[in-house]
Design an enzyme around this catalytic site. Structure first.
Site, mmCIF file in Angstrom:
data_model
loop_
_atom_site.group_PDB
_atom_site.id
_atom_site.type_symbol
_atom_site.label_atom_id
_atom_site.label_comp_id
_atom_site.label_asym_id
_atom_site.label_seq_id
_atom_site.Cartn_x
_atom_site.Cartn_y
_atom_site.Cartn_z
ATOM 1 N N ASN A 285 54.245 -101.022 -64.787
ATOM 2 C CA ASN A 285 54.926 -100.997 -66.089
ATOM 3 C C ASN A 285 54.930 -102.404 -66.687
ATOM 4 O OD1 ASN A 285 57.532 -102.414 -65.320
ATOM 5 N ND2 ASN A 285 57.504 -100.724 -63.836
ATOM 6 N N LYS B 268 37.967 -96.998 -52.981
ATOM 7 C CA LYS B 268 37.977 -96.910 -54.449
ATOM 8 C C LYS B 268 37.511 -95.517 -54.900
ATOM 9 C CE LYS B 268 36.053 -98.989 -58.556
ATOM 10 N NZ LYS B 268 34.914 -99.708 -59.084
ATOM 11 N N ILE C 62 66.141 -97.356 -55.301
ATOM 12 C CA ILE C 62 66.734 -98.494 -54.596
ATOM 13 C C ILE C 62 68.223 -98.624 -54.919
ATOM 14 C CG2 ILE C 62 66.618 -101.011 -54.321
ATOM 15 C CD1 ILE C 62 63.612 -100.691 -55.224
ATOM 16 N N PHE D 96 70.562 -101.654 -64.334
ATOM 17 C CA PHE D 96 70.110 -101.754 -65.712
ATOM 18 C C PHE D 96 69.644 -100.372 -66.147
ATOM 19 C CE2 PHE D 96 69.621 -106.060 -67.570
ATOM 20 C CZ PHE D 96 70.231 -106.783 -66.568
ATOM 21 N N LYS E 112 73.899 -92.504 -66.365
ATOM 22 C CA LYS E 112 73.208 -93.191 -65.277
ATOM 23 C C LYS E 112 74.205 -93.860 -64.343
ATOM 24 C CE LYS E 112 68.906 -94.076 -66.392
ATOM 25 N NZ LYS E 112 67.766 -94.639 -67.094
ATOM 26 N N LYS F 16 74.183 -92.730 -60.483
ATOM 27 C CA LYS F 16 73.796 -93.677 -59.418
ATOM 28 C C LYS F 16 75.010 -94.159 -58.634
ATOM 29 C CE LYS F 16 69.375 -94.716 -61.243
ATOM 30 N NZ LYS F 16 68.092 -95.125 -60.701
HETATM 31 O O1 PMT Z 1 61.373 -107.779 -66.937
HETATM 32 P P1 PMT Z 1 61.536 -107.929 -68.423
HETATM 33 O O2 PMT Z 1 60.207 -107.942 -69.127
HETATM 34 O O3 PMT Z 1 62.390 -109.095 -68.798
HETATM 35 O O4 PMT Z 1 62.275 -106.617 -68.947
HETATM 36 C C1 PMT Z 1 63.589 -106.393 -68.591
HETATM 37 C C2 PMT Z 1 63.847 -104.898 -68.309
HETATM 38 C C3 PMT Z 1 63.715 -104.110 -69.601
HETATM 39 C C4 PMT Z 1 62.853 -104.382 -67.275
HETATM 40 C C5 PMT Z 1 65.306 -104.826 -67.733
HETATM 41 O O5 PMT Z 1 66.185 -105.310 -68.694
HETATM 42 C C6 PMT Z 1 65.673 -103.396 -67.376
HETATM 43 O O6 PMT Z 1 66.140 -102.617 -68.179
HETATM 44 N N1 PMT Z 1 65.459 -103.018 -66.075
HETATM 45 C C7 PMT Z 1 65.611 -101.638 -65.621
HETATM 46 C C8 PMT Z 1 64.467 -100.836 -66.124
HETATM 47 C C9 PMT Z 1 64.464 -99.421 -65.598
HETATM 48 O O7 PMT Z 1 63.562 -99.113 -64.900
HETATM 49 O O8 PMT Z 1 65.504 -98.707 -65.881
HETATM 50 P P2 PMT Z 1 65.721 -97.188 -65.305
HETATM 51 O O9 PMT Z 1 66.607 -96.573 -66.296
HETATM 52 O O10 PMT Z 1 64.457 -96.521 -65.000
HETATM 53 O O11 PMT Z 1 66.475 -97.433 -63.929
HETATM 54 C C10 PMT Z 1 67.903 -97.498 -63.843
HETATM 55 C C11 PMT Z 1 68.306 -98.435 -62.726
HETATM 56 O O12 PMT Z 1 67.889 -97.918 -61.470
HETATM 57 C C12 PMT Z 1 67.715 -99.833 -62.830
HETATM 58 O O13 PMT Z 1 68.716 -100.728 -62.393
HETATM 59 C C13 PMT Z 1 66.549 -99.814 -61.862
HETATM 60 O O14 PMT Z 1 66.325 -101.097 -61.279
HETATM 61 C C14 PMT Z 1 67.053 -98.847 -60.801
HETATM 62 N N2 PMT Z 1 66.004 -98.063 -60.155
HETATM 63 C C15 PMT Z 1 65.230 -97.204 -60.867
HETATM 64 C C16 PMT Z 1 64.279 -96.437 -60.226
HETATM 65 C C17 PMT Z 1 64.120 -96.571 -58.823
HETATM 66 N N3 PMT Z 1 63.206 -95.883 -58.176
HETATM 67 N N4 PMT Z 1 64.885 -97.441 -58.146
HETATM 68 C C18 PMT Z 1 65.829 -98.177 -58.787
HETATM 69 O O15 PMT Z 1 66.527 -98.987 -58.149
#
Ligand code: PMT
Length: 411
Positions: free
Chosen positions: A208, A287, A305, A321, A335, A339
Site C-alpha cells: 500500500n 516467479k 496485530i 489508527f 473500529k 478492536k
Molecule cells: O505512513 P503515512 O504515509 O504517513 O500514512 C499514514 C497512515 C495513513 C498510514 C496512518 O495515518 C494510518 O491511518 N494508519 C492506519 C492505516 C490502516 O491500515 O488503517 P485500518 O483502518 O486498515 O486499520 C485500523 C488499525 O488496525 C490500524 O491501527 C492498523 O495499524 C491496525 N491493523 C490493521 C490491519 C491488520 N491486519 N493489523 C492491524 O494491526
C-alpha cells in the site's frame, strides 16, 4: 542520549546467588558514566566479596554497621544517592523495606533516603509466589517503589518459575528510564509504522501507499516526551529516528512477531502502520510466468496485530489508527469497539492527506470523548496526539476502567 552520565547511583546488594550479576551491572553503569557506590547486606557477602564491587566501582564498599565509620555514613549515603537500586532484592530485604526496618545498613539508607527506589527481586519461585512476598511487594509499589522483574526461567535451586533477577542490561535501562523527564517519562512504547508487503512470488507483493511519515513522527514525539520507544516498521525510505530502537519487517506476520517479541513491559502500543488485511494463500516459490487469459489470486485474512495485542492478558494501553474514505467518525467509533482499544486516531485519505503526504488531519475518538486535530504537518499533529494520549493514559492509571468495560457500557 545518555541519561546516566554523571548520575549518582547507590546499588544495594542483598543475599542471593544473583549477586554475581550485580558485578556486571556496576561495570555497565560505570561505562555509561554513572558514579556508583555499593552497599551490601551481610548475607550478600556470602555470595560475592566486597572487594569485587570495590574494584569495579572504584569506591569503598560498605556491608555492615561497623563500616559506618562516622556513625553518619548512612545519612551521607542516603543524601548522596540520586537513585537507589537494590539488586538482587531478596525476600528478606523486601520484607525489611516494606516494614521500614533499619537493622541492616542498606535498609537504614533506604529508609533515610528521599531518592527514588528501584528493586530487582530474586528468589525461589515459591518464595516469590508466597502471599507474604506479594503483600510486601504491593506495599512497596503503593509507596512508589519501582519493581523491575523478576524474570521467569530455570532457577539456581533447579526449579522453574518466576524469581530470576532481571538481566543487568534491563536494570541499566530501568535506571536510565527513571532519569527521563517529560509526560511519558519512564514508559515503554511500541509503535508500528509504514506499509506491509505480502509476497505473491519472489518478485511481486501486495502493498500500500504508506510512507511511514505519520508513525515515525509519532515515534519522535513520544521519544521527546521522555518515553523509551521501539518502532516496528515496514519498508520505508526514512532513517531511524535518533534515540528510537527500530526493527524493519516486511509482512504483516513479521510485524506481528516483532511486536509480540517487544510487548512485554510495554505501557502503550500505537498502531500507525497500514497492515494488509488479506494475503496470498500460497505465495509461489518461483516467479509466476505470464499466461494467456485471466489469473485469480486467492487471498486469506492476515493477522490483525492491533486486535491481537488488545486481546493479550497483560495488555498495554492501545491506540489504533483508522484510514477512511468516508463517514470518518462512524467508522472510527466502530473500529475502536471492534478492536477493543482505548483510542482511535482516524484520518480521511485523499486531498493531500493520509497516505504518503506531509500533512494530515486527525479525529481522535475514545470512550466518552473526541478531539479534532486540524490539518497540519504530521510532526505537529504527532506532538498533539502524544499529549492527548499522555492525558488519557495518566487518567486511566487512576481508574480501573478497560476497553472491555467500554464495550459493556455501549452494548
Ligand atoms: O505512513 P503515512 O504515509 O504517513 O500514512 C499514514 C497512515 C495513513 C498510514 C496512518 O495515518 C494510518 O491511518 N494508519 C492506519 C492505516 C490502516 O491500515 O488503517 P485500518 O483502518 O486498515 O486499520 C485500523 C488499525 O488496525 C490500524 O491501527 C492498523 O495499524 C491496525 N491493523 C490493521 C490491519 C491488520 N491486519 N493489523 C492491524 O494491526
Amino acid at each position: 542520549m545518555n541519561l546516566l552520565d554523571g548520575k549518582r547511583v547507590l546499588l544495594g546488594v542483598s543475599g542471593g546467588i544473583a549477586a554475581y550479576k550485580s558485578a556486571e551491572l556496576v561495570r555497565l553503569l560505570r561505562a555509561a558514566g554513572a558514579l556508583v557506590r555499593v552497599v551490601m547486606t551481610p548475607a550478600a557477602s556470602g555470595f560475592v566479596t566486597a572487594r569485587t564491587f570495590q574494584a569495579l566501582s572504584g569506591e569503598v564498599v560498605r556491608c555492615d554497621w561497623s563500616d559506618d565509620r562516622t556513625g553518619m555514613d548512612h545519612i551521607e549515603l542516603a543524601r548522596w544517592a540520586e537513585r537507589i537500586l537494590v539488586a538482587p532484592a531478596s525476600a528478606d530485604t523486601l520484607a525489611c523495606l516494606a516494614h521500614g526496618r533499619a537493622d541492616t545498613l542498606l535498609a537504614a539508607i533506604c529508609l533515610a533516603s528521599e531518592a527514588p527506589l528501584l528493586v530487582a527481586p530474586a528468589m525461589n519461585q515459591a518464595m516469590w509466589r508466597h502471599a507474604a512476598t506479594r503483600d510486601n511487594l504491593a506495599c512497596l509499589q503503593r509507596r512508589g517503589v519501582q519493581v523491575c522483574g523478576p524474570d521467569t526461567g530455570e532457577q539456581a535451586c533447579g526449579e522453574v518459575g518466576p524469581g530470576r533477577m532481571q538481566a543487568p542490561e534491563m536494570l541499566l535501562q530501568a535506571l536510565s528510564d527513571s532519569f527521563a523527564s517529560g509526560r511519558l517519562a519512564g514508559l515503554k512504547l511500541v509503535i508500528t509504522a509504514g506499509p506491509t508487503r505480502e509476497a505473491v512470488d519472489p518478485v511481486r507483493f501486495l502493498g500500500n501507499r504508506s510512507s511511514g511519515k505519520m508513525g515515525y513522527a509519532v515515534a519522535r514525539a513520544a521519544r521527546d516526551a521522555g518515553a523509551r520507544v521501539e518502532l516496528v516498521s515496514g519498508p520505508v525510505a526514512l532513517a531511524a529516528p535518533e534515540g528510537v530502537e527500530r526493527v524493519l519487517v516486511e509482512s504483516g506476520q513479521e510485524m506481528l512477531d516483532a511486536v509480540l517479541a517487544r510487548i512485554t513491559a510495554c505501557d502503550i502500543f500505537i498502531a500507525a502502520a497500514a497492515v494488509a488485511d488479506y494475503r496470498p494463500v500460497a505465495p509461489a516459490a518461483q516467479k509466476i510466468k505470464k499466461q494467456a487469459g485471466e489469473w485469480t489470486l486467492q487471498l486469506e485474512p492476515a493477522p490483525d496485530i492491533l486486535a491481537t495485542v488488545a486481546a493479550l492478558e497483560n495488555r498495554p494501553w492501545c491506540v489504533g489508527f483508522a484510514a477512511e474514505t468516508e463517514q470518518l467518525e462512524l467508522h472510527a467509533r466502530k473500529k475502536r469497539m471492534h478492536k477493543g482499544v482505548e483510542m482511535i486516531a482516524a484520518n480521511l485519505v485523499g486531498d493531500g492527506l493520509g497516505f504518503d503526504t506531509d500533512d494530515n488531519e486527525l479525529l481522535l475518538v475514545w470512550e466518552g470523548g473526541e478531539r479534532h486535530l486540524a490539518r497540519a504537518p504530521k510532526s505537529r499533529l504527532a506532538v498533539q496526539l502524544v499529549e492527548q494520549i499522555a492525558d488519557l493514559y495518566s487518567h486511566s492509571m487512576t481508574t480501573d476502567e478497560t476497553p472491555a468495560d467500554d464495550a459493556k457500557h455501549s452494548a
